[in-house]
Design a protein around this motif. Structure first.
Motif, PDB file in Angstrom:
ATOM      1  N   ASP A  10      55.196 -29.610  38.536  1.00  0.00           N
ATOM      2  CA  ASP A  10      56.074 -29.609  39.709  1.00  0.00           C
ATOM      3  C   ASP A  10      55.564 -28.531  40.662  1.00  0.00           C
ATOM      4  OD1 ASP A  10      58.223 -30.169  41.381  1.00  0.00           O
ATOM      5  OD2 ASP A  10      59.770 -29.664  39.913  1.00  0.00           O
ATOM      6  N   VAL A  13      55.626 -23.984  39.454  1.00  0.00           N
ATOM      7  CA  VAL A  13      55.549 -23.904  37.988  1.00  0.00           C
ATOM      8  C   VAL A  13      54.463 -22.945  37.511  1.00  0.00           C
ATOM      9  CG1 VAL A  13      56.509 -26.189  37.569  1.00  0.00           C
ATOM     10  CG2 VAL A  13      54.015 -25.911  37.806  1.00  0.00           C
ATOM     11  N   GLY A 147      55.151 -25.761  33.433  1.00  0.00           N
ATOM     12  CA  GLY A 147      56.185 -24.726  33.553  1.00  0.00           C
ATOM     13  C   GLY A 147      57.213 -24.976  32.461  1.00  0.00           C
ATOM     14  N   CYS A 152      60.444 -30.353  31.270  1.00  0.00           N
ATOM     15  CA  CYS A 152      58.976 -30.297  31.323  1.00  0.00           C
ATOM     16  C   CYS A 152      58.316 -31.345  30.431  1.00  0.00           C
ATOM     17  CB  CYS A 152      58.461 -28.903  31.010  1.00  0.00           C
ATOM     18  SG  CYS A 152      58.664 -28.388  29.304  1.00  0.00           S
ATOM     19  N   LEU A 178      58.040 -19.210  32.714  1.00  0.00           N
ATOM     20  CA  LEU A 178      58.535 -18.981  34.075  1.00  0.00           C
ATOM     21  C   LEU A 178      59.615 -17.910  34.153  1.00  0.00           C
ATOM     22  CD1 LEU A 178      58.730 -22.693  35.261  1.00  0.00           C
ATOM     23  CD2 LEU A 178      57.130 -20.938  36.034  1.00  0.00           C
TER      24      LEU A 178
END
Ligand SMILES: Nc1ncnc2c1ncn2[C@@H]1O[C@H](COP(=O)(O)OP(=O)(O)OP(=O)(O)O)[C@@H](O)[C@H]1O
Ligand SMILES: C[C@H](N)[C@H](N)CCCCCC(=O)O
Ligand SMILES: [Mg+2]
Length: 223
Positions: A10, A13, A147, A152, A178
């Protein structure tokens, strides 16, 4: 020269984080490194020039004498989807220009040239041009930054499938933290991806503010 396209599950990330951290790590081992962020959206004006944060981080990590403008030839002001920002600015993104920018950096003969996308894999560039078209043209193997947050698994598996369906090879993926605290059931999520992803886990990236610090687990990623 070894070269990879860096994509992610995305936007936000850790593609830039990973790209810069890998570059700093390889530079600390004596490698010549360059990075390319062909299209960036979200800039501030510095001396009346649009400067993007990703581009700056990648430029800072380069050991070859490329300019910021070479690292990031297309810098669009608003932090929105790049093809929309380009339309707003009256700019047409062209495959030939993006490929030429890559070749300019390759001409510095770095040992490693990393090219960061923007957003996730299937990024529109407008006029029926897509970021995957650029990667296909350059035949770059891909590294996927995952991420590590809820959602995910789906994002990583769909991304891997799309890359494979485009006829490109996946060099591997990295699991990026993250947040200071790992996601709930991090180990189980990691194990699920290790089993289901069609390419190897290259490294786990800890949550750590200093992107310039060499990371031992990134040293062997080129093999
Ligand atoms: N492992 C990490 N440790 C600490 N901070 C991180 C880590 N990974 C990412 N971040 C931070 O999270 C934010 C988003 O990361 P980053 O900018 O690398 O995302 P991106 O995938 O490159 O996004 P974009 O699609 O905008 O290019 C940044 O502020 C970055 O410094
Ligand atoms: C502005 C942002 N940080 C990125 N540079 C661009 C993200 C584009 C996402 C496009 C989308 O998939 O919706
Ligand atoms: Mg980025």
């Amino acid at each position: 020269m070894q070269s990879f396209f860096i994509t992610g599950t995305d936007t936000e990330v850790g593609k830039t984080y990973f790209t810069a951290r890998l570059m700093h790590t390889l530079a600390s081992e004596g490698h010549q490194v360059a990075g390319y962020k062909p299209v960036a959206a979200g800039c501030e004006l510095i001396n009346n020039e649009p400067v993007n944060e990703d581009a700056q981080a990648i430029y800072n990590a380069c050991t070859v004498p490329a300019t910021l403008q070479q690292v990031n030839p297309i810098a669009l002001m608003p932090p929105i989807a790049p093809h929309i920002a380009a339309t707003e600015a009256g700019v047409t993104l062209k495959l030939s220009q993006l490929v030429a920018g890559y070749r300019q950096l390759a001409a510095y003969q770095p040992d490693v040239l990393l090219m960061e996308g923007a957003g996730g894999w299937q990024l529109p560039l407008g006029n029926n041009l897509w970021m995957p078209d650029v990667v296909k043209h350059l035949k770059l193997p891909v590294i996927i930054v995952v991420g590590m947050r809820l959602g995910c698994l789906n994002h990583a598996l769909l991304t891997a499938r799309a890359i494979t369906q485009a006829g490109l090879s996946i060099h591997g993926w990295v699991a990026n933290q993250l947040t200071p605290q790992p996601m709930l059931y991090y180990a189980e999520n990691l194990a699920t991806l290790r089993e289901a992803m069609p390419a190897p886990l290259l490294a786990e990236l800890p949550f750590e503010a200093d992107v310039t610090r060499p990371l031992a687990t990134l040293r062997d990623i080129l093999r």
